[in-house]
Design a protein around this motif. Sequence first.
Motif, PDB file in Angstrom:
ATOM      1  N   GLU A  63      14.490 -52.850 -18.109  1.00 34.62           N
ATOM      2  CA  GLU A  63      13.864 -52.525 -19.382  1.00 34.62           C
ATOM      3  C   GLU A  63      12.583 -53.328 -19.483  1.00 34.62           C
ATOM      4  N   ARG A 102       8.044 -50.158 -23.473  1.00 31.47           N
ATOM      5  CA  ARG A 102       8.366 -49.973 -24.885  1.00 31.47           C
ATOM      6  C   ARG A 102       8.871 -48.566 -25.166  1.00 31.47           C
ATOM      7  N   LEU A 119      10.978 -45.169 -23.506  1.00 32.32           N
ATOM      8  CA  LEU A 119      11.883 -44.682 -22.465  1.00 32.32           C
ATOM      9  C   LEU A 119      11.779 -43.170 -22.363  1.00 32.32           C
ATOM     10  N   HIS A 164      20.573 -46.497 -25.032  1.00 29.84           N
ATOM     11  CA  HIS A 164      19.288 -47.193 -24.917  1.00 29.84           C
ATOM     12  C   HIS A 164      18.532 -47.343 -26.238  1.00 29.84           C
ATOM     13  N   TYR A 175      14.403 -49.785 -27.123  1.00 31.81           N
ATOM     14  CA  TYR A 175      13.088 -49.159 -27.022  1.00 31.81           C
ATOM     15  C   TYR A 175      12.519 -48.811 -28.384  1.00 31.81           C
ATOM     16  N   ILE A 211      12.007 -43.116 -27.689  1.00 31.83           N
ATOM     17  CA  ILE A 211      12.656 -42.452 -26.565  1.00 31.83           C
ATOM     18  C   ILE A 211      12.230 -40.993 -26.588  1.00 31.83           C
TER      19      ILE A 211
END
Length: 96
Positions: free
Chosen positions: A18, A21, A23, A73, A77, A80
């Motif tokens: 990761e 910023r 994904l 996730h 982040y 996404i």
Amino acid sequence: MTLSDATLTDRGLPLEAETGRILLIACGALAREILDLKAANGWTHLDLTCLPAKYHLYPEKITDAVRAAVARHRDSYDEIFVVYADCGTGGTLQAA
């Protein structure tokens, strides 16, 4: 992990680290192109994970797999993005 066609088809591309910023969650069939775009443009703010390309053979699996990846996730982040078309989901991916 070796980035072979078989790996992308059967397992996808797991998130290695990761570091960005944003994904991108994509189909394994798009992994090479997205990685090439990231490298060519210096897009270090983007991380990539891919679901197995073979999900196109079982489109009923795509929406749940994308939902699970987003949930897994979400806290790591700022944003996404899902890099898929409908891919045979009959609109369920768009609705999700």
